[in-house]
Design a protein around this motif. Structure first.
Motif, PDB file in Angstrom:
ATOM      1  N   HIS A 135      82.869 -54.878 -56.531  1.00 37.24           N
ATOM      2  CA  HIS A 135      82.851 -53.445 -56.816  1.00 37.24           C
ATOM      3  C   HIS A 135      81.425 -52.890 -56.798  1.00 37.24           C
ATOM      4  O   HIS A 135      81.181 -51.800 -57.304  1.00 37.24           O
ATOM      5  CB  HIS A 135      83.516 -53.159 -58.163  1.00 37.24           C
ATOM      6  N   GLY A 136      80.493 -53.626 -56.224  1.00 31.59           N
ATOM      7  CA  GLY A 136      79.106 -53.189 -56.179  1.00 31.59           C
ATOM      8  C   GLY A 136      78.875 -52.127 -55.115  1.00 31.59           C
ATOM      9  O   GLY A 136      79.610 -52.032 -54.135  1.00 31.59           O
ATOM     10  N   THR A 137      77.850 -51.318 -55.312  1.00 30.05           N
ATOM     11  CA  THR A 137      77.499 -50.276 -54.352  1.00 30.05           C
ATOM     12  C   THR A 137      76.050 -50.455 -53.930  1.00 30.05           C
ATOM     13  O   THR A 137      75.283 -51.175 -54.577  1.00 30.05           O
ATOM     14  CB  THR A 137      77.669 -48.879 -54.972  1.00 30.05           C
ATOM     15  N   ALA A 138      75.694 -49.779 -52.854  1.00 28.89           N
ATOM     16  CA  ALA A 138      74.310 -49.820 -52.372  1.00 28.89           C
ATOM     17  C   ALA A 138      73.373 -49.245 -53.429  1.00 28.89           C
ATOM     18  O   ALA A 138      72.271 -49.765 -53.654  1.00 28.89           O
ATOM     19  CB  ALA A 138      74.193 -49.060 -51.058  1.00 28.89           C
ATOM     20  N   ALA A 139      73.793 -48.173 -54.094  1.00 28.44           N
ATOM     21  CA  ALA A 139      72.949 -47.555 -55.121  1.00 28.44           C
ATOM     22  C   ALA A 139      72.714 -48.505 -56.297  1.00 28.44           C
ATOM     23  O   ALA A 139      71.602 -48.588 -56.823  1.00 28.44           O
ATOM     24  CB  ALA A 139      73.595 -46.259 -55.612  1.00 28.44           C
ATOM     25  N   GLN A 140      73.749 -49.241 -56.692  1.00 23.94           N
ATOM     26  CA  GLN A 140      73.589 -50.208 -57.781  1.00 23.94           C
ATOM     27  C   GLN A 140      72.655 -51.344 -57.362  1.00 23.94           C
ATOM     28  O   GLN A 140      71.830 -51.797 -58.160  1.00 23.94           O
ATOM     29  CB  GLN A 140      74.941 -50.779 -58.196  1.00 23.94           C
ATOM     30  N   GLY A 141      72.791 -51.807 -56.123  1.00 25.47           N
ATOM     31  CA  GLY A 141      71.908 -52.859 -55.619  1.00 25.47           C
ATOM     32  C   GLY A 141      70.467 -52.396 -55.548  1.00 25.47           C
ATOM     33  O   GLY A 141      69.542 -53.128 -55.901  1.00 25.47           O
ATOM     34  N   GLN A 142      70.265 -51.165 -55.097  1.00 21.67           N
ATOM     35  CA  GLN A 142      68.915 -50.616 -55.016  1.00 21.67           C
ATOM     36  C   GLN A 142      68.299 -50.491 -56.414  1.00 21.67           C
ATOM     37  O   GLN A 142      67.148 -50.862 -56.626  1.00 21.67           O
ATOM     38  CB  GLN A 142      68.937 -49.265 -54.319  1.00 21.67           C
ATOM     39  N   ALA A 143      69.076 -49.994 -57.359  1.00 20.16           N
ATOM     40  CA  ALA A 143      68.575 -49.856 -58.729  1.00 20.16           C
ATOM     41  C   ALA A 143      68.215 -51.209 -59.334  1.00 20.16           C
ATOM     42  O   ALA A 143      67.183 -51.347 -60.010  1.00 20.16           O
ATOM     43  CB  ALA A 143      69.616 -49.145 -59.594  1.00 20.16           C
ATOM     44  N   ALA A 144      69.038 -52.213 -59.087  1.00 18.78           N
ATOM     45  CA  ALA A 144      68.766 -53.554 -59.623  1.00 18.78           C
ATOM     46  C   ALA A 144      67.493 -54.133 -59.016  1.00 18.78           C
ATOM     47  O   ALA A 144      66.674 -54.733 -59.720  1.00 18.78           O
ATOM     48  CB  ALA A 144      69.948 -54.476 -59.354  1.00 18.78           C
ATOM     49  N   ALA A 145      67.309 -53.950 -57.712  1.00 15.28           N
ATOM     50  CA  ALA A 145      66.114 -54.477 -57.045  1.00 15.28           C
ATOM     51  C   ALA A 145      64.855 -53.760 -57.532  1.00 15.28           C
ATOM     52  O   ALA A 145      63.824 -54.405 -57.787  1.00 15.28           O
ATOM     53  CB  ALA A 145      66.246 -54.347 -55.533  1.00 15.28           C
ATOM     54  N   VAL A 146      64.918 -52.444 -57.681  1.00 10.46           N
ATOM     55  CA  VAL A 146      63.759 -51.693 -58.166  1.00 10.46           C
ATOM     56  C   VAL A 146      63.422 -52.115 -59.597  1.00 10.46           C
ATOM     57  O   VAL A 146      62.247 -52.337 -59.928  1.00 10.46           O
ATOM     58  CB  VAL A 146      64.024 -50.168 -58.090  1.00 10.46           C
ATOM     59  N   HIS A 147      64.431 -52.238 -60.438  1.00 10.70           N
ATOM     60  CA  HIS A 147      64.210 -52.650 -61.828  1.00 10.70           C
ATOM     61  C   HIS A 147      63.540 -54.023 -61.880  1.00 10.70           C
ATOM     62  O   HIS A 147      62.595 -54.237 -62.640  1.00 10.70           O
ATOM     63  CB  HIS A 147      65.538 -52.660 -62.587  1.00 10.70           C
ATOM     64  N   PHE A 148      64.018 -54.953 -61.056  1.00  8.31           N
ATOM     65  CA  PHE A 148      63.446 -56.294 -61.023  1.00  8.31           C
ATOM     66  C   PHE A 148      61.996 -56.241 -60.549  1.00  8.31           C
ATOM     67  O   PHE A 148      61.117 -56.876 -61.133  1.00  8.31           O
ATOM     68  CB  PHE A 148      64.266 -57.201 -60.105  1.00  8.31           C
ATOM     69  N   ALA A 149      61.741 -55.491 -59.473  1.00  5.61           N
ATOM     70  CA  ALA A 149      60.394 -55.430 -58.899  1.00  5.61           C
ATOM     71  C   ALA A 149      59.402 -54.778 -59.865  1.00  5.61           C
ATOM     72  O   ALA A 149      58.244 -55.206 -59.950  1.00  5.61           O
ATOM     73  CB  ALA A 149      60.422 -54.666 -57.577  1.00  5.61           C
ATOM     74  N   LEU A 150      59.840 -53.766 -60.585  1.00  5.94           N
ATOM     75  CA  LEU A 150      58.937 -53.083 -61.510  1.00  5.94           C
ATOM     76  C   LEU A 150      58.642 -53.908 -62.758  1.00  5.94           C
ATOM     77  O   LEU A 150      57.652 -53.649 -63.448  1.00  5.94           O
ATOM     78  CB  LEU A 150      59.515 -51.724 -61.906  1.00  5.94           C
ATOM     79  N   ALA A 151      59.479 -54.888 -63.048  1.00  6.81           N
ATOM     80  CA  ALA A 151      59.263 -55.741 -64.217  1.00  6.81           C
ATOM     81  C   ALA A 151      58.055 -56.651 -64.024  1.00  6.81           C
ATOM     82  O   ALA A 151      57.479 -57.131 -65.002  1.00  6.81           O
ATOM     83  CB  ALA A 151      60.506 -56.567 -64.516  1.00  6.81           C
ATOM     84  N   GLU A 152      57.668 -56.883 -62.785  1.00  8.36           N
ATOM     85  CA  GLU A 152      56.507 -57.724 -62.472  1.00  8.36           C
ATOM     86  C   GLU A 152      55.438 -56.856 -61.814  1.00  8.36           C
ATOM     87  O   GLU A 152      55.615 -56.396 -60.695  1.00  8.36           O
ATOM     88  CB  GLU A 152      56.912 -58.857 -61.522  1.00  8.36           C
ATOM     89  N   PRO A 153      54.325 -56.615 -62.485  1.00 12.66           N
ATOM     90  CA  PRO A 153      53.323 -55.689 -61.953  1.00 12.66           C
ATOM     91  C   PRO A 153      52.552 -56.199 -60.736  1.00 12.66           C
ATOM     92  O   PRO A 153      51.767 -55.455 -60.156  1.00 12.66           O
ATOM     93  CB  PRO A 153      52.381 -55.475 -63.142  1.00 12.66           C
ATOM     94  N   VAL A 154      52.785 -57.426 -60.327  1.00  9.01           N
ATOM     95  CA  VAL A 154      52.023 -57.961 -59.200  1.00  9.01           C
ATOM     96  C   VAL A 154      52.475 -57.370 -57.863  1.00  9.01           C
ATOM     97  O   VAL A 154      51.715 -57.359 -56.907  1.00  9.01           O
ATOM     98  CB  VAL A 154      52.086 -59.514 -59.181  1.00  9.01           C
ATOM     99  N   LEU A 155      53.684 -56.831 -57.784  1.00  6.76           N
ATOM    100  CA  LEU A 155      54.138 -56.132 -56.584  1.00  6.76           C
ATOM    101  C   LEU A 155      53.952 -54.644 -56.835  1.00  6.76           C
ATOM    102  O   LEU A 155      54.636 -54.048 -57.663  1.00  6.76           O
ATOM    103  CB  LEU A 155      55.602 -56.440 -56.271  1.00  6.76           C
ATOM    104  N   GLN A 156      53.018 -54.045 -56.105  1.00  8.84           N
ATOM    105  CA  GLN A 156      52.680 -52.647 -56.347  1.00  8.84           C
ATOM    106  C   GLN A 156      53.473 -51.720 -55.442  1.00  8.84           C
ATOM    107  O   GLN A 156      53.697 -52.030 -54.276  1.00  8.84           O
ATOM    108  CB  GLN A 156      51.185 -52.440 -56.135  1.00  8.84           C
TER     109      GLN A 156
END
Length: 124
Positions: free
Chosen positions: A36-57
């Motif tokens: 039941h996943g959507t592209a928007a949910q996947g995008q939000a999860a990836a952004v949240h994960f990436a922002l949790a680690e400041p080494v990827l700007q």
């Protein structure tokens, strides 16, 4: 010797930023490809994960596809060398999960297998 140390430290930052981008893409893929996943949910999860680690700007996430989901994470690694900008792009791709039912069901003669008879333990 100092320049060698800076180059080595920069290489480590690029490697870690690449790993974070790949992990973020895989997390986005995991969420987007769920039943039941959507592209928007996947995008939000990836952004949240990436922002949790400041080494990827400045992470940018794109999600595309309907039967095969592709998640691409783009950003940059921190630069300790003057005038150096290193872009990072990682992609994760996978099929959307879907559930199917076997025609005929288990242990049915029409599926090409003989029915399995229950067995009882023998007593001697």
């Amino acid at each position: 010797m100092g320049l060698l140390f800076l180059v080595l430290a920069q290489a480590v930052l690029v490697s870690v930023a690449g790993n974070v981008a790949l992990s973020a893409a895989e997390e986005g893929l995991r969420v987007a490809r769920a039943r039941h996943g959507t592209a928007a949910q996947g995008q939000a999860a990836a952004v949240h994960f990436a922002l949790a680690e400041p080494v990827l700007q400045a992470p940018i996430v794109t999600v595309s596809g309907s039967t095969t989901i592709t998640v691409q994470v783009t950003g940059s690694a921190p630069s300790i060398l003057p005038g150096v900008s290193i872009g990072i792009t990682r992609t994760a791709r996978g099929a959307r999960e879907r559930f199917t039912v076997e025609a005929g069901g288990p242990n049915r003669p029409e599926d090409g297998h003989a029915p399995v008879e229950p067995t009882t333990p023998s007593r001697s």
